[in-house]
Design a protein around this motif. Structure first.
Motif, PDB file in Angstrom:
ATOM      1  N   ARG A   1      48.155  36.643 -42.134  1.00 31.18           N
ATOM      2  CA  ARG A   1      47.810  35.274 -42.480  1.00 31.18           C
ATOM      3  C   ARG A   1      46.850  34.715 -41.449  1.00 31.18           C
ATOM      4  NH1 ARG A   1      53.668  32.496 -42.860  1.00 31.18           N
ATOM      5  NH2 ARG A   1      52.367  30.656 -43.254  1.00 31.18           N
ATOM      6  N   VAL A   2      46.132  33.705 -41.833  1.00 27.73           N
ATOM      7  CA  VAL A   2      45.243  33.012 -40.895  1.00 27.73           C
ATOM      8  C   VAL A   2      46.089  32.394 -39.783  1.00 27.73           C
ATOM      9  CG1 VAL A   2      43.610  31.120 -40.599  1.00 27.73           C
ATOM     10  CG2 VAL A   2      43.551  32.513 -42.681  1.00 27.73           C
ATOM     11  N   ILE A   3      45.700  32.627 -38.547  1.00 24.08           N
ATOM     12  CA  ILE A   3      46.351  31.966 -37.418  1.00 24.08           C
ATOM     13  C   ILE A   3      45.501  30.755 -37.049  1.00 24.08           C
ATOM     14  CG2 ILE A   3      47.087  32.155 -35.014  1.00 24.08           C
ATOM     15  CD1 ILE A   3      47.618  35.108 -35.489  1.00 24.08           C
ATOM     16  N   ASP A   4      45.996  29.583 -37.403  1.00 27.97           N
ATOM     17  CA  ASP A   4      45.215  28.359 -37.207  1.00 27.97           C
ATOM     18  C   ASP A   4      45.991  27.284 -36.470  1.00 27.97           C
ATOM     19  OD1 ASP A   4      47.025  27.778 -39.162  1.00 27.97           O
ATOM     20  OD2 ASP A   4      45.549  27.245 -40.699  1.00 27.97           O
ATOM     21  N   ARG A   5      47.087  27.684 -35.835  1.00 30.82           N
ATOM     22  CA  ARG A   5      47.866  26.734 -35.029  1.00 30.82           C
ATOM     23  C   ARG A   5      48.730  27.525 -34.055  1.00 30.82           C
ATOM     24  NH1 ARG A   5      53.192  26.503 -36.610  1.00 30.82           N
ATOM     25  NH2 ARG A   5      53.709  27.534 -38.574  1.00 30.82           N
ATOM     26  N   SER A   6      49.331  26.836 -33.119  1.00 27.39           N
ATOM     27  CA  SER A   6      50.229  27.491 -32.168  1.00 27.39           C
ATOM     28  C   SER A   6      51.504  27.941 -32.880  1.00 27.39           C
ATOM     29  CB  SER A   6      50.583  26.530 -31.029  1.00 27.39           C
ATOM     30  OG  SER A   6      49.442  26.245 -30.252  1.00 27.39           O
TER      31      SER A   6
ATOM     32  N   SER B   1      47.818  32.640 -30.353  1.00 21.16           N
ATOM     33  CA  SER B   1      47.756  31.440 -31.199  1.00 21.16           C
ATOM     34  C   SER B   1      47.518  30.190 -30.355  1.00 21.16           C
ATOM     35  CB  SER B   1      49.043  31.300 -32.019  1.00 21.16           C
ATOM     36  OG  SER B   1      50.147  30.921 -31.210  1.00 21.16           O
ATOM     37  N   GLN B   2      48.100  30.152 -29.171  1.00 21.48           N
ATOM     38  CA  GLN B   2      47.914  28.998 -28.298  1.00 21.48           C
ATOM     39  C   GLN B   2      46.486  28.936 -27.765  1.00 21.48           C
ATOM     40  OE1 GLN B   2      51.017  29.474 -25.373  1.00 21.48           O
ATOM     41  NE2 GLN B   2      52.645  28.834 -26.779  1.00 21.48           N
TER      42      GLN B   2
END
Length: 261
Positions: A115-120, A210-211
């Motif tokens: 999946r798209v990693i778009d947040r922490s 992610s961070q």
């Protein structure tokens, strides 16, 4: 992006590093120090030149995933760089040393995102964002003379990343914690360690990634690779080697080093 706030020509440094990588020649680190933020600007400008030449982004790599190394370098977070399709080498294939300056190899764990990693993310969420995991090796090849650099220098140099080899991918994430790691040259062990050296658990690298992405206001597409960081120290590559890494139940990855002409 020509000048930084302390009058450093960031674009010129990006061009110098990109040219050194293309021409397989080492250079001296810049005499004028830059900030860490500027180092990432240089890194992105240098990678952008590769994209302009047709290389496609395929993921990211992490560095300083060892707690001891973070303390040694007086940093409180990982460093990271970018991977492109031109950096991929085949499992079981032959590595051409003429493609590099003074390459070293280190054993790693590589993740493939689902999946798209778009947040922490949290540790509980990490696996849900992953498609698969594989044993891997990264070839690092600092563009700086004698592999000597400061923290900001190595970040600007895309964290020394030069190539990567991945083994077979699996969707079994149960065999990641404290698994034995053995890297062998011509059948002889040169590095022995554990996946526990990667932040205690390689899955923590997904949280850290992610961070870092969130802090940079960036996202990572589904289908991207994340190289989680070295499980042991790196070893210098020389002609004629068969290099293999085994990581617990994850499996094996290998390549040959060609003879120089």
């Amino acid at each position: 992006m020509s000048l930084g706030t302390n009058n450093i020509d960031l674009q010129a440094q990006a061009v110098a590093l990109d040219s050194a990588a293309r021409e397989r020649r080492e250079i001296d680190p810049p005499q004028q120090a830059c900030t860490l933020a500027q180092a990432y600007q240089i890194q992105r400008a240098s990678i952008a030149r590769r994209h302009q030449r047709g290389e496609q982004p395929i993921g990211i790599k992490l560095g300083f995933t060892s707690r001891a190394k973070m303390v040694q370098m007086d940093v409180d977070s990982l460093i990271w760089g970018w991977l492109t399709d031109a950096m991929l080498r085949a499992d079981g294939g032959t590595l051409d040393l003429s493609d590099f300056i003074h390459p070293r190899v280190e054993p790693e764990v590589c993740f493939l995102t689902r999946r798209v990693i778009d947040r922490s993310l949290t540790m509980l969420e990490a696996v849900a964002y992953l498609e698969a995991v594989a044993p891997a090796m990264e070839i690092i090849d600092s563009r700086y003379r004698n592999f000597k650099f400061a923290l900001e220098d190595v970040v600007a140099d895309n964290c020394s990343s030069a190539a990567l080899v991945t083994g077979a991918f699996s969707d079994d994430f149960r065999n990641l914690v404290n698994r034995g790691v053995a890297m062998r040259f011509n059948g002889h062990a040169v590095q022995l360690g554990s996946t526990g050296a990667i932040l205690g658990n390689p899955l923590r690298s997904i949280v850290q990634a992610s961070q870092l992405l969130s802090q940079a206001e960036m996202s990572l597409p589904a289908g991207s690779l994340i190289m989680a960081g070295a499980a042991t120290a790196a070893e210098t590559l020389t002609p004629g080697l068969h290099v293999a890494t085994e990581i617990g139940a994850l499996g094996r990855v290998e390549f040959f080093v060609g003879q120089l002409p």
